[in-house]
Design a protein around this motif. Structure first.
Motif, PDB file in Angstrom:
ATOM      1  N   VAL A  72      39.037  40.153  37.200  1.00 49.40           N
ATOM      2  CA  VAL A  72      38.310  39.890  38.445  1.00 49.40           C
ATOM      3  C   VAL A  72      39.154  40.367  39.624  1.00 49.40           C
ATOM      4  O   VAL A  72      40.376  40.511  39.511  1.00 49.40           O
ATOM      5  N   PRO A  73      38.510  40.594  40.784  1.00 54.31           N
ATOM      6  CA  PRO A  73      39.302  40.949  41.967  1.00 54.31           C
ATOM      7  C   PRO A  73      40.228  39.799  42.357  1.00 54.31           C
ATOM      8  O   PRO A  73      39.902  38.627  42.152  1.00 54.31           O
ATOM      9  N   ALA A  74      41.373  40.123  42.895  1.00 50.23           N
ATOM     10  CA  ALA A  74      42.314  39.091  43.349  1.00 50.23           C
ATOM     11  C   ALA A  74      41.609  38.166  44.335  1.00 50.23           C
ATOM     12  O   ALA A  74      40.853  38.606  45.198  1.00 50.23           O
ATOM     13  N   GLY A  75      41.835  36.865  44.153  1.00 49.16           N
ATOM     14  CA  GLY A  75      41.225  35.886  45.039  1.00 49.16           C
ATOM     15  C   GLY A  75      39.792  35.528  44.686  1.00 49.16           C
ATOM     16  O   GLY A  75      39.140  34.782  45.430  1.00 49.16           O
ATOM     17  N   TRP A  76      39.287  36.018  43.557  1.00 49.40           N
ATOM     18  CA  TRP A  76      37.913  35.704  43.126  1.00 49.40           C
ATOM     19  C   TRP A  76      37.737  34.194  43.086  1.00 49.40           C
ATOM     20  O   TRP A  76      38.612  33.459  42.606  1.00 49.40           O
ATOM     21  N   ASP A  77      36.607  33.707  43.605  1.00 49.03           N
ATOM     22  CA  ASP A  77      36.433  32.260  43.723  1.00 49.03           C
ATOM     23  C   ASP A  77      35.714  31.633  42.530  1.00 49.03           C
ATOM     24  O   ASP A  77      35.314  30.468  42.588  1.00 49.03           O
ATOM     25  N   GLY A  78      35.595  32.358  41.438  1.00 50.75           N
ATOM     26  CA  GLY A  78      34.976  31.808  40.236  1.00 50.75           C
ATOM     27  C   GLY A  78      35.938  30.928  39.471  1.00 50.75           C
ATOM     28  O   GLY A  78      37.089  30.720  39.872  1.00 50.75           O
ATOM     29  N   PRO A  79      35.479  30.397  38.322  1.00 47.54           N
ATOM     30  CA  PRO A  79      36.315  29.481  37.545  1.00 47.54           C
ATOM     31  C   PRO A  79      37.579  30.147  36.991  1.00 47.54           C
ATOM     32  O   PRO A  79      37.588  31.358  36.751  1.00 47.54           O
ATOM     33  N   HIS A  80      38.606  29.325  36.789  1.00 46.43           N
ATOM     34  CA  HIS A  80      39.863  29.844  36.245  1.00 46.43           C
ATOM     35  C   HIS A  80      39.681  30.336  34.810  1.00 46.43           C
ATOM     36  O   HIS A  80      40.282  31.332  34.414  1.00 46.43           O
ATOM     37  N   ARG A  81      38.873  29.628  34.021  1.00 46.53           N
ATOM     38  CA  ARG A  81      38.585  30.025  32.634  1.00 46.53           C
ATOM     39  C   ARG A  81      37.068  30.096  32.468  1.00 46.53           C
ATOM     40  O   ARG A  81      36.456  29.188  31.920  1.00 46.53           O
ATOM     41  N   PRO A  82      36.454  31.190  32.916  1.00 46.80           N
ATOM     42  CA  PRO A  82      34.991  31.238  32.866  1.00 46.80           C
ATOM     43  C   PRO A  82      34.462  31.441  31.454  1.00 46.80           C
ATOM     44  O   PRO A  82      35.065  32.125  30.632  1.00 46.80           O
ATOM     45  N   ALA A  83      33.337  30.818  31.183  1.00 49.67           N
ATOM     46  CA  ALA A  83      32.579  31.128  29.978  1.00 49.67           C
ATOM     47  C   ALA A  83      31.799  32.403  30.264  1.00 49.67           C
ATOM     48  O   ALA A  83      31.401  32.660  31.412  1.00 49.67           O
ATOM     49  N   LEU A  84      31.575  33.194  29.260  1.00 50.64           N
ATOM     50  CA  LEU A  84      30.891  34.473  29.450  1.00 50.64           C
ATOM     51  C   LEU A  84      29.525  34.280  30.104  1.00 50.64           C
ATOM     52  O   LEU A  84      29.153  35.029  31.012  1.00 50.64           O
ATOM     53  N   ARG A  85      28.783  33.266  29.698  1.00 46.90           N
ATOM     54  CA  ARG A  85      27.452  33.048  30.251  1.00 46.90           C
ATOM     55  C   ARG A  85      27.489  32.762  31.755  1.00 46.90           C
ATOM     56  O   ARG A  85      26.513  32.991  32.457  1.00 46.90           O
TER      57      ARG A  85
END
Length: 198
Positions: A72-85
């Motif tokens: 992900v791009p640096a600083g992405w605000d998504g989860p630290h350990r995302p599930a693929l879905r």
């Protein structure tokens, strides 16, 4: 460009008369070249969802197994350990559909219930990492394939499913005992072991 490169550098210093040339192709093409005696050794990768059949008669030496990670791009605000879905609504950066990694990730996305919206396609992992850094999408790639010199990306572990890539050295049985081939196999094995620290 990681452990194979390190092995070739080691061999250049230790074996003056050994001439090693490296060609990067997809696993099926590498095995075709091996069987046709156009290459003595193939380093192939096999992904979950994309089984790779080894031809007879060859000898296979497992080198390492590595996870695929979310890039992900640096600083992405998504989860630290995302599930693929959880990445279903993202734009995607991905290898081509006919590449082993591209097939594996697309298959995993479909198994998770979505078709990825691929916005950037390349068989060059450096191009993919830079596309992620530039904000063109997210990717799921093997950890070793993301060059360390690419700034502006983060690698996050994938919560589910667990996806991996297995790397194997394959050699024709008829040439495995040749000193030059044995030296290359040993150097590649040592370099792959050393790369496990990354």
């Amino acid at each position: 460009v990681t452990f194979v490169s390190a092995a070739v550098r080691e061999l250049a210093g230790a074996h003056d008369g050994l001439d090693v040339a490296v060609t990067a192709v997809e696993p099926a093409q590498a095995l075709e070249r091996l069987v046709a005696a156009d290459a003595d050794i193939a380093i192939v990768d096999e992904y979950d969802y994309v089984p790779l059949a080894l031809p007879d008669p060859v000898l296979a030496r497992p080198l390492r197994t590595e996870p695929l990670a979310v890039v992900v791009p640096a600083g992405w605000d998504g989860p630290h350990r995302p599930a693929l879905r959880r990445l279903a609504e993202c734009a995607w950066v991905m290898p081509p559909e006919d590449a082993a990694c591209g097939m594996a990730v697309r298959s995993a996305c479909r198994a998770a219930g979505f078709e990825p919206r691929v916005r950037w396609t390349s068989d060059d992992m450096l191009v993919l990492a830079r596309a992620v850094a530039a904000g063109h999408g997210v990717a799921v790639l093997p950890t070793l394939s993301v060059p360390a010199e690419v700034a502006g990306v983060e690698m996050r572990p994938l919560r589910e499913p667990h996806l991996s890539r297995r790397l194997t050295a394959v050699v024709r049985g008829s040439v495995a005992a040749r000193p030059a081939v044995a030296a290359v196999l040993e150097a590649v094995g040592r370099a792959a072991d050393a790369s496990n620290d990354r």
